[in-house]
Design a protein around this motif. Structure first.
Motif, PDB file in Angstrom:
ATOM      1  N   ALA A 415       0.105  -0.657  -1.064  1.00  0.00           N
ATOM      2  CA  ALA A 415       0.542  -0.319  -2.429  1.00  0.00           C
ATOM      3  C   ALA A 415      -0.134   0.960  -2.918  1.00  0.00           C
ATOM      4  CB  ALA A 415       0.234  -1.470  -3.378  1.00  0.00           C
ATOM      5  N   LEU A 416      -1.410   1.161  -2.561  1.00  0.00           N
ATOM      6  CA  LEU A 416      -2.149   2.323  -3.058  1.00  0.00           C
ATOM      7  C   LEU A 416      -1.953   3.582  -2.208  1.00  0.00           C
ATOM      8  CD1 LEU A 416      -5.572   0.732  -4.114  1.00  0.00           C
ATOM      9  CD2 LEU A 416      -3.549   1.175  -5.510  1.00  0.00           C
ATOM     10  N   THR A 417      -1.680   3.414  -0.913  1.00  0.00           N
ATOM     11  CA  THR A 417      -1.628   4.592  -0.029  1.00  0.00           C
ATOM     12  C   THR A 417      -0.301   4.769   0.699  1.00  0.00           C
ATOM     13  OG1 THR A 417      -2.472   3.455   1.946  1.00  0.00           O
ATOM     14  CG2 THR A 417      -4.105   4.325   0.396  1.00  0.00           C
ATOM     15  N   GLY A 418       0.502   3.711   0.778  1.00  0.00           N
ATOM     16  CA  GLY A 418       1.735   3.805   1.555  1.00  0.00           C
ATOM     17  C   GLY A 418       1.464   3.760   3.046  1.00  0.00           C
ATOM     18  N   ARG A 419       0.253   3.367   3.432  1.00  0.00           N
ATOM     19  CA  ARG A 419      -0.134   3.320   4.839  1.00  0.00           C
ATOM     20  C   ARG A 419      -0.763   1.970   5.166  1.00  0.00           C
ATOM     21  NH1 ARG A 419      -2.619   9.231   6.409  1.00  0.00           N
ATOM     22  NH2 ARG A 419      -1.143  10.515   5.244  1.00  0.00           N
ATOM     23  N   LEU A 432      -9.735   7.066  -8.208  1.00  0.00           N
ATOM     24  CA  LEU A 432      -8.561   6.688  -8.997  1.00  0.00           C
ATOM     25  C   LEU A 432      -8.974   6.138 -10.369  1.00  0.00           C
ATOM     26  CD1 LEU A 432      -6.597   4.796  -6.188  1.00  0.00           C
ATOM     27  CD2 LEU A 432      -6.333   7.193  -6.876  1.00  0.00           C
ATOM     28  N   THR A 433      -8.027   6.187 -11.288  1.00  0.00           N
ATOM     29  CA  THR A 433      -8.237   5.575 -12.603  1.00  0.00           C
ATOM     30  C   THR A 433      -7.540   4.216 -12.623  1.00  0.00           C
ATOM     31  OG1 THR A 433      -6.219   6.530 -13.523  1.00  0.00           O
ATOM     32  CG2 THR A 433      -8.244   7.839 -13.702  1.00  0.00           C
ATOM     33  N   LYS A 434      -7.890   3.401 -13.603  1.00  0.00           N
ATOM     34  CA  LYS A 434      -7.244   2.089 -13.725  1.00  0.00           C
ATOM     35  C   LYS A 434      -5.750   2.259 -13.968  1.00  0.00           C
ATOM     36  CE  LYS A 434      -7.435  -2.359 -16.077  1.00  0.00           C
ATOM     37  NZ  LYS A 434      -8.166  -3.241 -17.012  1.00  0.00           N
ATOM     38  N   GLU A 435      -5.394   3.243 -14.792  1.00  0.00           N
ATOM     39  CA  GLU A 435      -3.978   3.476 -15.094  1.00  0.00           C
ATOM     40  C   GLU A 435      -3.189   3.824 -13.831  1.00  0.00           C
ATOM     41  OE1 GLU A 435      -1.184   6.305 -17.992  1.00  0.00           O
ATOM     42  OE2 GLU A 435      -3.340   6.712 -17.757  1.00  0.00           O
ATOM     43  N   HIS A 436      -3.789   4.674 -12.989  1.00  0.00           N
ATOM     44  CA  HIS A 436      -3.113   5.110 -11.756  1.00  0.00           C
ATOM     45  C   HIS A 436      -2.926   3.917 -10.814  1.00  0.00           C
ATOM     46  CE1 HIS A 436      -2.805   8.503  -8.508  1.00  0.00           C
ATOM     47  NE2 HIS A 436      -1.853   7.586  -8.370  1.00  0.00           N
ATOM     48  N   ILE A 437      -3.963   3.071 -10.706  1.00  0.00           N
ATOM     49  CA  ILE A 437      -3.887   1.918  -9.808  1.00  0.00           C
ATOM     50  C   ILE A 437      -2.817   0.940 -10.300  1.00  0.00           C
ATOM     51  CG2 ILE A 437      -5.139  -0.103  -8.963  1.00  0.00           C
ATOM     52  CD1 ILE A 437      -7.674   1.597  -8.986  1.00  0.00           C
ATOM     53  N   LEU A 438      -2.781   0.693 -11.576  1.00  0.00           N
ATOM     54  CA  LEU A 438      -1.793  -0.240 -12.109  1.00  0.00           C
ATOM     55  C   LEU A 438      -0.357   0.270 -11.890  1.00  0.00           C
ATOM     56  CD1 LEU A 438      -3.533  -1.339 -15.456  1.00  0.00           C
ATOM     57  CD2 LEU A 438      -3.284  -2.664 -13.326  1.00  0.00           C
ATOM     58  N   LYS A 439      -0.184   1.589 -12.008  1.00  0.00           N
ATOM     59  CA  LYS A 439       1.143   2.169 -11.725  1.00  0.00           C
ATOM     60  C   LYS A 439       1.539   1.911 -10.274  1.00  0.00           C
ATOM     61  CE  LYS A 439       1.325   5.963 -15.065  1.00  0.00           C
ATOM     62  NZ  LYS A 439       1.311   7.450 -15.220  1.00  0.00           N
TER      63      LYS A 439
END
Length: 444
Positions: A415-419, A432-439
């Protein structure tokens, strides 16, 4: 007296791994002794020599870290060679020969059929001055041979130990062709005399040439340098590379993303009694170099070993070692945390670009609803994050869902890297920020 060594490439193609090894050995050997490294461009073959290759050879040498104190082109030294040729003619150390290539070939075949070594019979020395004059009037142009003295030619080789030749078993070498162009021998020795070269290290294919050259040095009343002859590298099966060396050019290595230090460590380590070095400091590489460690047998080149060495060297880099490299890649927002994140998972520094894209990407890799990722998102701590955040977060996830191991972290990684593979996620969270991770988890 200042010690001097030289590297003398012909600009007829790209610098390949074999040439580069010879250059590196000469450079490290003479620098270790506090001497000067000279770059001589052997461009007497005007038809095949190209300026573009000369420029690229110099560029590749500098990229490897092999700087020189002086460089010059043989094509600019005709006047110097002509003066030495005149001296050799006056002392009768070179003599004119009028046999054609076909005649010489027939002589060699006859000698071989008779069980004799194919050595030039010196029949040209029997020509009288009148015969030479008449042949010249007939329009025949001679080639010129160097008359070898009858002696045992020997030297203590820096790599191979004692080497000895009986001049009776050698043909008088041709120094000047019929068209007036010079073969390798004369300009090479003249330049070594003019530049006060003290140490000559080159491929073992030059061993017989060295026997000729020692007598040439003597004929010019010059001091004889120290000689060393290293074996050629082979492939992993011990076979000669031959034309395949073209695919192992230093330019190709550069374009493929190898570190210059990787190549330098490798070139100075293979074929020695030491393990492959992984030294980041060039001065230490020089200080550690000892020509006595070079074996007289051919080293085997391995691209897979070179790749592993490149990866190991990158792992040893501190963030301070990478700042200029990031600038060269136009990565302006690289931080020490970013380097910690990627350093153990890249084979080439250029792969940094791929991981910057991964971190900055807003792409959602898991589009369909996912109850597990929803639960993961709800348990995400507040930012900012550090290397301990991942353990805190995964403990919460484990307690809530009962998942562990790959079942726990693989969906998060994708989910975070596509790998499905990559660096440890504990090093990713601080980037990363919390907002970026949640997205990325599909929760915003």
């Amino acid at each position: 007296m200042t010690l001097k060594a030289r590297f003398a490439p012909s600009p007829t193609g790209l610098l390949h791994i074999g040439n580069a090894r010879s250059a590196a050995i000469n450079w490290a050997y003479i620098k270790n002794k506090g001497g000067d490294f000279i770059l001589r461009i052997d461009d007497t073959d005007l038809e095949r020599s190209k300026k573009k290759y000369e420029n690229k050879i110099k560029e590749n040498l500098l990229w490897l870290g092999l700087s020189w104190s002086k460089t010059f082109n043989q094509s600019k030294r005709k006047d110097i060679y002509d003066k030495k040729i005149l001296l050799l003619k006056e002392s009768k150390r070179i003599y004119p020969c009028f046999e054609s290539a076909e005649e010489l070939s027939l002589k060699r075949k006859t000698q071989l059929l008779s069980g004799k070594p194919p050595i030039y019979d010196r029949s040209a020395l029997k020509l009288t001055s009148n015969q030479i004059e008449n042949l010249t009037k007939e329009g025949k142009t001679p080639h010129w041979r160097f008359k070898l003295e009858d002696e045992i030619i020997e030297w203590q080789d820096l790599i191979k130990g004692k080497v000895s030749f009986d001049s009776k078993n050698l043909s008088d070498p041709v120094l000047i062709r019929e068209d007036g162009s010079l073969l390798y021998h004369l300009p090479s020795v003249v330049d070594d005399v003019e530049e006060n070269i003290t140490d000559i290290i080159r491929g073992e294919d030059h061993i017989t040439n060295t026997a000729f050259h020692i007598q040439l040095f003597k004929s010019l009343n010059a001091k004889i340098p120290h000689f060393g002859h290293h074996p050629f590298i082979t492939d992993e099966e011990g076979k000669s590379f031959g034309k395949r060396l073209g695919s192992l050019s230093i330019q190709k290595m550069y374009e493929d993303g190898f570190e210059s230090l990787t190549l330098l460590n490798y070139l100075l380590s293979i074929g020695t009694s030491k393990n492959l070095s992984k030294e980041k400091n060039i001065d230490k590489l020089v200080n550690n170099f000892n020509i006595d460690n070079l074996a007289s047998s051919s080293p085997k080149f391995s691209i897979s070993v070179l790749k592993l060495l490149n990866k190991d060297l990158l792992r040893s880099y501190d963030f301070s070692d990478t700042k200029k490299k990031f600038i060269d890649l136009n990565i302006k927002d690289a931080s020490e945390d970013f380097w910690i994140f990627i350093k153990n998972n890249i084979n080439y520094f250029s792969e940094s670009l791929d991981w910057i894209k991964v971190i900055n990407s807003t792409e959602i890799y898991i589009q369909e609803p996912n109850d597990y990722l929803n639960a993961v998102a709800e348990l995400l701590p507040e930012d900012p994050y550090d290397e301990t955040t991942w353990d805190v977060w995964t403990d919460l996830i484990k307690n809530k869902t009962g998942k562990k191991g790959r079942e726990l972290f693989m969906p998060i990684r994708f989910a975070l890297t596509g790998r499905e593979k990559g660096p440890e996620l504990k090093y990713l969270l601080p980037l990363l920020t919390k907002e970026h991770i949640l997205k990325k988890l599909g929760n915003i």
